[in-house]
Design an enzyme around this catalytic site. Structure first.
Site, PDB file in Angstrom:
ATOM      1  N   PHE A   1      36.204  43.520  42.381  1.00  0.00           N
ATOM      2  CA  PHE A   1      36.733  42.715  43.508  1.00  0.00           C
ATOM      3  C   PHE A   1      38.274  43.177  43.669  1.00  0.00           C
ATOM      4  CE2 PHE A   1      40.134  39.686  41.888  1.00  0.00           C
ATOM      5  CZ  PHE A   1      40.260  40.057  40.898  1.00  0.00           C
ATOM      6  N   LYS A   2      38.918  43.920  42.705  1.00  0.00           N
ATOM      7  CA  LYS A   2      40.239  44.188  42.914  1.00  0.00           C
ATOM      8  C   LYS A   2      40.447  45.187  44.255  1.00  0.00           C
ATOM      9  CE  LYS A   2      42.187  43.475  38.185  1.00  0.00           C
ATOM     10  NZ  LYS A   2      40.892  43.305  37.870  1.00  0.00           N
ATOM     11  N   ASP A   3      39.351  45.743  44.776  1.00  0.00           N
ATOM     12  CA  ASP A   3      39.326  46.437  45.906  1.00  0.00           C
ATOM     13  C   ASP A   3      39.805  45.627  47.143  1.00  0.00           C
ATOM     14  OD1 ASP A   3      38.566  49.033  45.006  1.00  0.00           O
ATOM     15  OD2 ASP A   3      36.515  48.464  45.016  1.00  0.00           O
TER      16      ASP A   3
END
Ligand SMILES: *Cc1c(COP(=O)(O)O)cnc(C)c1O
Length: 470
Positions: free
Chosen positions: A116-118
């Site tokens: 999810f850090k994208d």
């Protein structure tokens, strides 16, 4: 829009300056002075918007005209694109999958590095590039990673002309998938340092370099890409609105369960709620590193030794973004937060005032899931639905099931990583074969790698950085 520090002493900053700043000069974290607030009618009118269109509605008020609307729209389009080869693999960007009656997982792993850090770092990369071009300025990004953050930051910045990015990872102590994702990016401005030490050593080198930046050439400064950077939190607010709208919000409330480490992701959920999104429950899901669960359930926010779990991206002793929450829980009293945090630094303990604790309990539920329970959930969800959870997501699903107050309210579990990133946990849950990498990464292990192994010596690391800056 002005941004202020949680410790009340640093000067307030504009949006663009906040993006280029790490910690505030008083040691605090920056937050908007006031939050945008949307009416139910306005939120309802956004039903059916694409992810990119909705992102513009949510993000624009935080930027408050500092970036022209047309440019902001372009930044968002570039960050959340589905062009082949790069970007996101699913046209919904953040698709929902149903796992049980009134229970969904929100797949936040469709981006280039499968975590999810994208969502935050694709946007931050494009934003930095834009701001720096406008200012004719160049910066150096320096970060430490135990895995996910480094690869997402590198993907986000690989095309940034005005950024040199240096990511330190502990030599031979990150998984093969995670290392390859970082070291197979061969752009000239991307530099991987494999430090002969552990993750803490990497982090200490980064901290020391931020504290004294005199090793950098004239005119360069360091920029932080960890979740103390406000722009990361801001970008994450969008998917709370997007998924709630997809499930009938704002006409009905929804709940979220969030696998939590540094408290960046769930903080964005809390902010979405304050901006007007009807959210019934926010569940803090932790692994055995449970400082936040202990804090909410027993008012015990004390340091304990780090446990290495099957969900390594949540292995933390202290959650850095919790300070932003404490600031709100204590009436935004910067002096109070400053003294609390200083005391915590000395004693390793911190307790909330009675009223702050009551507020925290009204806002959050919490649940802790250990490795065995994580494996059990991966197995049982797969048996029921043939849907494979990664270990972080499994913790969120289990916490949702345990902490849930109402079966009538849709429960959205944030899926923070793709199972192929964490084969160990998945194998332990009875999967014979490692889960396959998505198609665009199937050649990952054949790709050429480039990284520099460096001794645990600050001067050597800084000399290497000097020699590589363009
Ligand atoms: C970073 C990360 C988390 C924790 O998110 P925070 O914002 O630090 O709370 C959870 N799961 C995965 C897979 C991550 O990479």
């Amino acid at each position: 829009m002005k941004y202020i520090s949680t410790r009340g002493e640093a000067p307030s900053l504009s949006f663009e300056d906040v993006v280029l700043t790490g910690l505030a000069s008083d040691g605090g974290l920056y937050l908007p002075e006031t939050l945008p607030n949307f009416s139910q009618e306005e939120i309802a009118s956004w039903a059916g918007l694409s992810y990119q269109e909705l992102a513009f509605k949510i993000i624009a008020p935080f930027i408050d005209g500092e970036i022209p609307d047309a440019d902001l729209k372009q930044l968002i389009a570039a960050s959340y694109s589905t062009k082949t080869g790069k970007g996101f693999r699913h046209s919904a960007i953040a698709p929902l999958v149903q796992t049980a009656h009134n229970e969904w997982v929100l797949e936040l792993f469709q981006g280039p590095t499968l975590a999810f850090k994208d969502f935050a770092l694709q946007f931050l990369g494009h934003l930095l590039d834009y701001v720096l071009k406008k200012r004719k300025q160049k910066v150096v990004i320096m970060g430490a990673t135990s895995g996910d953050t480094g690869s997402a930051a590198i993907e986000g910045c690989r095309d940034c002309e005005n950024v040199d990015i240096f990511i330190l990872h502990p030599y031979q102590r990150v998984s093969d998938v995670q290392r390859k994702q970082m070291t197979s990016v061969l752009e000239k401005n991307v530099h991987n340092i494999a430090l002969q030490g552990n993750f803490d050593d990497c982090q200490n080198m980064v901290k020391a370099s931020f504290a004294d930046q005199s090793f950098l050439p004239e005119g360069r400064q360091l920029v932080a890409v960890n979740s103390i950077n406000w722009a990361r939190i801001m970008a994450q607010i969008v998917y709370y609105f997007y998924s709630a709208l997809a499930l009938g919000g704002p006409h009905r409330a929804v709940s979220f369960s969030v696998p939590t480490g540094n408290f960046g992701d769930i903080l964005a959920g809390y902010i979405a709620k304050k901006m007007g999104l009807p959210i019934e429950q926010l569940v803090i899901a932790t692994n055995s590193n449970d400082i936040l669960h202990r804090c909410i359930s027993d008012n015990d926010h004390s340091l304990q030794e780090l446990v290495h779990s099957l969900s390594p991206s949540m292995d933390i002793m202290v959650s850095s973004n919790f300070e932003r929450m404490l600031f709100d829980l204590h009436g935004r009293d910067g002096a109070k937060i400053k003294s609390m945090m200083e005391q915590f630094k000395q004693s390793g303990e911190l307790s909330l005032s009675e009223s702050a604790l009551q507020k925290a309990r009204a806002l959050f539920s919490s649940y802790k899931v250990d490795d065995q329970e994580t494996i059990d959930v991966i197995r049982s969800v797969f048996d029921e639905t043939e849907y494979l959870l990664d270990p972080h997501t499994a913790i969120g699903v289990q916490a949702a099931r345990k902490a849930r107050r109402s079966a009538d309210t849709p429960m959205i579990c944030l899926a923070t990583a793709h199972p192929a990133k964490f084969p160990e946990a998945v194998n332990k849950a009875g999967q014979q074969e490692d889960p396959a990498l998505p198609h665009h990464m199937s050649d990952l292990f054949e790709r050429e790698e480039r990284y520099q192994v460096i001794e645990k010596d600050l001067a050597k690391v800084q000399r290497y950085i000097q020699s590589q800056i363009s």
